[in-house]
Design a protein around this motif. Structure first.
Motif, mmCIF file in Angstrom:
data_model
loop_
_atom_site.group_PDB
_atom_site.id
_atom_site.type_symbol
_atom_site.label_atom_id
_atom_site.label_comp_id
_atom_site.label_asym_id
_atom_site.label_seq_id
_atom_site.Cartn_x
_atom_site.Cartn_y
_atom_site.Cartn_z
ATOM 1 N N SER A 1 -7.831 -58.029 -43.293
ATOM 2 C CA SER A 1 -8.702 -58.319 -42.156
ATOM 3 C C SER A 1 -8.401 -57.386 -40.995
ATOM 4 O O SER A 1 -9.313 -56.846 -40.354
ATOM 5 N N TYR A 2 -7.119 -57.171 -40.731
ATOM 6 C CA TYR A 2 -6.726 -56.284 -39.631
ATOM 7 C C TYR A 2 -7.237 -54.867 -39.866
ATOM 8 O O TYR A 2 -7.814 -54.242 -38.966
ATOM 9 N N ILE A 3 -7.023 -54.334 -41.080
ATOM 10 C CA ILE A 3 -7.456 -52.969 -41.374
ATOM 11 C C ILE A 3 -8.968 -52.847 -41.234
ATOM 12 O O ILE A 3 -9.486 -51.884 -40.642
ATOM 13 N N LYS B 1 -7.563 -54.441 -27.772
ATOM 14 C CA LYS B 1 -8.304 -54.217 -29.018
ATOM 15 C C LYS B 1 -7.409 -54.460 -30.238
ATOM 16 O O LYS B 1 -7.868 -54.989 -31.256
ATOM 17 N N GLN B 2 -6.133 -54.076 -30.135
ATOM 18 C CA GLN B 2 -5.215 -54.348 -31.238
ATOM 19 C C GLN B 2 -5.084 -55.852 -31.463
ATOM 20 O O GLN B 2 -5.111 -56.335 -32.602
ATOM 21 N N ILE C 1 -13.485 -51.695 -34.785
ATOM 22 C CA ILE C 1 -13.297 -51.908 -33.341
ATOM 23 C C ILE C 1 -12.942 -50.605 -32.629
ATOM 24 O O ILE C 1 -13.411 -50.341 -31.523
ATOM 25 N N PHE C 2 -12.117 -49.772 -33.270
ATOM 26 C CA PHE C 2 -11.705 -48.507 -32.664
ATOM 27 C C PHE C 2 -12.590 -47.338 -33.093
ATOM 28 O O PHE C 2 -12.313 -46.204 -32.725
ATOM 29 N N ASP C 3 -13.617 -47.620 -33.887
ATOM 30 C CA ASP C 3 -14.521 -46.565 -34.374
ATOM 31 C C ASP C 3 -13.709 -45.435 -35.001
ATOM 32 O O ASP C 3 -13.810 -44.260 -34.627
ATOM 33 N N PHE D 1 -6.341 -39.455 -37.835
ATOM 34 C CA PHE D 1 -7.433 -40.381 -37.576
ATOM 35 C C PHE D 1 -7.718 -40.391 -36.079
ATOM 36 O O PHE D 1 -6.822 -40.224 -35.248
ATOM 37 N N TYR D 2 -8.980 -40.559 -35.757
ATOM 38 C CA TYR D 2 -9.479 -40.512 -34.385
ATOM 39 C C TYR D 2 -9.987 -41.900 -34.014
ATOM 40 O O TYR D 2 -10.639 -42.573 -34.832
ATOM 41 N N PHE D 3 -9.692 -42.323 -32.804
ATOM 42 C CA PHE D 3 -10.033 -43.675 -32.389
ATOM 43 C C PHE D 3 -10.333 -43.696 -30.893
ATOM 44 O O PHE D 3 -9.995 -42.752 -30.162
ATOM 45 N N THR D 4 -10.969 -44.767 -30.448
ATOM 46 C CA THR D 4 -11.360 -44.891 -29.042
ATOM 47 C C THR D 4 -10.769 -46.162 -28.460
ATOM 48 O O THR D 4 -11.316 -47.256 -28.644
ATOM 49 N N PRO D 5 -9.644 -46.063 -27.742
ATOM 50 C CA PRO D 5 -9.083 -47.254 -27.104
ATOM 51 C C PRO D 5 -9.885 -47.706 -25.882
ATOM 52 O O PRO D 5 -9.992 -48.893 -25.616
#
Length: 287
Positions: free
Chosen positions: A147-149, A42-43, A155-157, A206-210
């Motif tokens: 673009s990355y940010i 995802k990265q 993508i990682f919600d 920050f919370y994310f979903t890999p």
């Protein structure tokens, strides 16, 4: 906001992703290993624009033909426009995201014009598509960060806890940007800006979903790690002779670690700009 549409292969991809997740769930090591793999994938997907630009910088450095009718820098401008157009056509970025990224492109180009005039770095090759001493492809390197940010946010919600009031982040971003110019005549307040960033975001997570589980990371740690990768990308760019810092005119050497702090601050500007599109949402309790 209109979200980028799903590609035709998504159903096929989800099918195989489900099968791989089932396989990974057999043991703790494979489950965590697969989650780490998905994090990396995802990265990489979020870095699509920046990765493509770095690949072009290296490829043109190694194989650009001597005496070509078009300069290397001009080719990079056209190639960057093609990549951006393809991302919009394929809806890998939304038009709202592209507009904010364009603003970051303009913000970066203005700073480039100022910094090259003051000798902070140079572009050693000739080109037609330039403003003053700055080839137009340089703005796309700033756009790559935006673009990355924007893409990683989606993508990682990504959601937050203790995100500071938006108006305070705009004050911080404005102060950072002004200091990039004013420190040439006035005292450099960079340390104060680091301190203000810590005050505003120090409590933030920050919370994310890999993969499937929600994970969390301190805001400052996460974006410091991003700044490290940007610093590494700057080393790739200077190795490819896309630009050169003082001391690199006669041969490549590692970019100063001082640039790491500069890119951390500049990335905060990117975060604030992208927050115009992806409004920071609060992570629900239990996330």
């Amino acid at each position: 906001m209109t979200e980028p549409r799903r590609l035709p292969l998504e159903t096929w991809g989800r099918h195989w992703l489900g099968r791989l997740q089932t396989w990974a769930d057999r043991a703790a090591w494979s489950r965590y290993g697969f989650e780490f793999l998905m994090f990396g994938i995802k990265q990489g997907w979020a870095c699509l624009f920046g990765g493509a630009m770095l690949a072009l910088l290296l490829a043109t450095h190694l194989w650009w033909p001597e005496g070509a009718p078009v300069s290397r820098y001009d080719f990079l401008v056209v190639a960057a426009l093609g990549i951006q157009a393809a991302m919009l056509i394929l809806r890998l970025e939304s038009w709202e995201e592209a507009r904010v990224i364009f603003v970051f492109h303009v913000v970066g180009t203005i700073m480039e014009l100022f910094k090259t005039q003051h000798g902070s770095w140079i572009y050693p090759e000739d080109s037609l598509l330039r403003i003053g001493m700055v080839p137009l492809f340089s703005g796309f390197m700033y756009a790559a960060v935006g673009s990355y940010i924007a893409r990683i946010w989606r993508i990682f919600d990504i959601k937050f806890r203790h995100y500071p009031p938006l108006w305070t982040t705009w004050v911080l971003a404005a102060a950072i940007y002004i200091n990039f110019f004013s420190h040439h005549w006035l005292p450099d307040i960079r340390l104060g800006l680091f301190a203000l960033t810590a005050v505003l975001f120090g409590r933030g997570w920050f919370y994310f979903t890999p993969d499937r589980e929600r994970r969390r990371m301190p805001f400052l740690l996460g974006f410091f790690l991003v700044a490290v990768f940007i610093w590494l990308a700057k080393n790739v760019g200077t190795y490819a002779r896309a630009w050169a810092y003082p001391g690199q005119e006669d041969g490549w050497e590692m970019v100063s670690l001082a640039k790491l702090g500069s890119w951390f601050l500049l990335m905060m500007i990117s975060v604030v700009l992208v927050s115009r599109v992806h409004r920071p949402e609060e992570e629900v309790a239990g996330g």
